[in-house]
Each structure stands twice: as structure tokens, then as C-alpha cells.
Design a protein around this motif. Structure first.
Motif, PDB file in Angstrom:
ATOM      1  N   THR A   5      37.089  36.889  44.778  1.00  0.00           N
ATOM      2  CA  THR A   5      38.021  37.697  45.123  1.00  0.00           C
ATOM      3  C   THR A   5      37.191  38.848  46.044  1.00  0.00           C
ATOM      4  OG1 THR A   5      38.955  36.935  42.987  1.00  0.00           O
ATOM      5  CG2 THR A   5      40.101  38.707  44.928  1.00  0.00           C
ATOM      6  N   PHE A   9      38.092  38.862  50.332  1.00  0.00           N
ATOM      7  CA  PHE A   9      39.006  39.661  51.120  1.00  0.00           C
ATOM      8  C   PHE A   9      37.471  40.513  51.981  1.00  0.00           C
ATOM      9  CE2 PHE A   9      39.750  44.521  51.294  1.00  0.00           C
ATOM     10  CZ  PHE A   9      41.075  44.870  51.105  1.00  0.00           C
ATOM     11  N   VAL A  87      46.078  38.861  48.385  1.00  0.00           N
ATOM     12  CA  VAL A  87      44.644  39.362  48.622  1.00  0.00           C
ATOM     13  C   VAL A  87      44.415  39.198  49.884  1.00  0.00           C
ATOM     14  CG1 VAL A  87      42.495  39.679  48.112  1.00  0.00           C
ATOM     15  CG2 VAL A  87      44.371  39.011  46.597  1.00  0.00           C
TER      16      VAL A  87
END
Length: 235
Positions: A5, A9, A87
Motif C-alpha cells: 500500500t 500511495f 488511499v
């Protein structure tokens, strides 16, 4: 190997930063320099080429959305989870703010530059429109252009497309085309983050008009996703 993640991001943050810095920067720094300026066509290509460059730089990490409307469209089309999209959207908005901030630092280095007068390539309608187009015209343009943009993205990235390796080129060129047609209407957003970054830093009417450049692109992306998922790529 699955990308984590944080990597996604970071990719979306830096990708959106580049899009705003180079796209809006072409308008603020290079677009209006008299005979030596790149003009509207040059600005159009700056936005499109930014997408092409980032598609091949970070596409393998995050898919290179660099646009909340794309992330939302992917959720509606069933290609992405809503939690992951959130996100992405946070990263995109922060990246756009960072890109606009860097552009402001560069542009303010020229004597005579004024944030209130010269701006940061923000979008607008009515008196804030490059061609004085109305709110209605701006809303229709942003909705339809985003619909077309997402339409190209869905088709170019479809698993059924044997030319998927060229997706970055087709997507980038579609953004160039949209800018060529629509830049005089609103400055072209089709990307809420691209509008939020410069709009918030410029403030004033640019900030009060942000609602259109959030609502219309999201509407266009949702409509495009629904048409693509349930009419064109039905199983």
C-alpha cells in the motif's frame, strides 16, 4: 509480487505531483510568454505527455490513476476495492497540493508574478473561464470529457485488449485531445485533484468554484464505468 500500500500511495502522490507541476506549469510558466510561449496546443500536450510519462514510470506499481475520478470509476467498474481507492485519492490530492506548491515557488521567482493575477493554472467557469463559458457549459463539458477519458482508459486497459502495452500512449493522447477542445471552456480538469491543488492555493473564486470540478468529473467517471461494465464488457 504484490505491491504494498505504501508503494502505491507514493506512486500516486508523485505521479499526481508531476501531472500538476508539468501540466499547470506549462500554462503558468511557458504558456503566456508572448511569441516564445507554447500556446494552447503546447499546454494540451504537456498534460497528455505527463500522463504518458507517468503511465510508464508508475503504471506497474499503482496503475497510474493520478486522478480521483479514475479511482472512483475503477471501483464502480468492479476493478478496484473502495478501501484501496480511498488511499489513492488521499495520495492524489496531497500530490496535487505539493505540485501546485512547487509551481508557486518557481513562478514567484519571476519579478512581476502575482498569484492573484497569474494564478497556478486553476480551472474556472463564468468570469473565471478562459473563454467566459457559463457554469452550465462548464459542467456539461467536464462531465462529457471525463466520460470520454474514462471510456478510453477502460478500453485501453481491458484484459481483452491485445494492444494493452500501448495503453499509456492512447490514454495520454486522449487527454491531449480533450484539452485541445475544452481548454477554453474551463481550462480542462477531468481530474478533481488537478483542480484542488491549484484552486486551494490560489483561493478566492478558484476555491469557491471547486465544487464543479469535483462533482462533474466524478459524475462523468461513474456514468462511463456503468456504461462500460453493463453495456460493453458484460460477461
Amino acid at each position: 509480487m504484490e505491491t504494498n500500500t505504501f508503494s502505491k500511495f507514493s506512486a500516486e502522490f508523485f505521479g499526481t505531483l508531476v501531472l500538476v507541476l508539468m501540466g499547470c506549469g506549462s500554462a503558468v510558466i511557458a504558456g503566456a510568454n508572448g511569441a516564445t510561449g507554447v500556446g494552447l496546443l503546447g499546454i494540451s500536450f504537456a498534460f497528455g505527455l505527463s500522463v504518458v510519462a507517468m503511465a510508464y514510470a508508475i503504471g506497474h506499481i499503482s496503475g497510474c490513476h493520478i486522478n480521483p475520478a479514475i479511482s472512483i470509476g475503477m471501483v464502480v467498474a468492479g476493478r478496484m476495492k473502495a478501501k484501496e481507492a480511498m488511499v489513492y485519492i488521499v495520495a492524489q490530492i496531497l500530490g496535487a497540493l505539493a505540485g501546485a506548491g512547487i509551481l508557486l515557488l518557481i513562478a514567484s521567482g519571476k519579478e512581476g508574478y502575482s498569484l492573484a493575477v497569474n494564478g497556478l493554472g486553476q480551472n474556472g467557469y463564468g468570469d473565471a473561464s478562459p473563454g467566459n463559458y457559463s457554469l452550465q457549459a462548464g459542467f456539461v463539458a467536464e462531465t462529457v470529457f471525463t466520460f470520454i477519458f474514462l471510456f478510453v482508459i477502460f478500453g485501453s486497459t481491458s484484459s481483452k485488449n491485445i494492444h494493452g502495452g500501448f495503453a499509456g500512449i492512447s490514454i495520454g493522447l486522449s487527454l491531449v485531445l480533450i484539452h485541445i477542445v475544452g481548454i477554453m471552456v474551463t481550462g480542462v480538469s477531468v481530474n478533481p485533484a488537478r483542480s484542488i491543488g491549484p484552486g486551494l492555493l490560489v483561493g478566492g473564486i478558484a476555491a469557491t468554484q471547486l465544487w464543479l470540478f469535483i462533482a462533474a468529473p466524478i459524475l462523468g467517471s461513474v456514468l462511463s464505468a456503468v456504461v462500460w461494465r453493463y453495456a460493453l464488457e458484460r460477461k
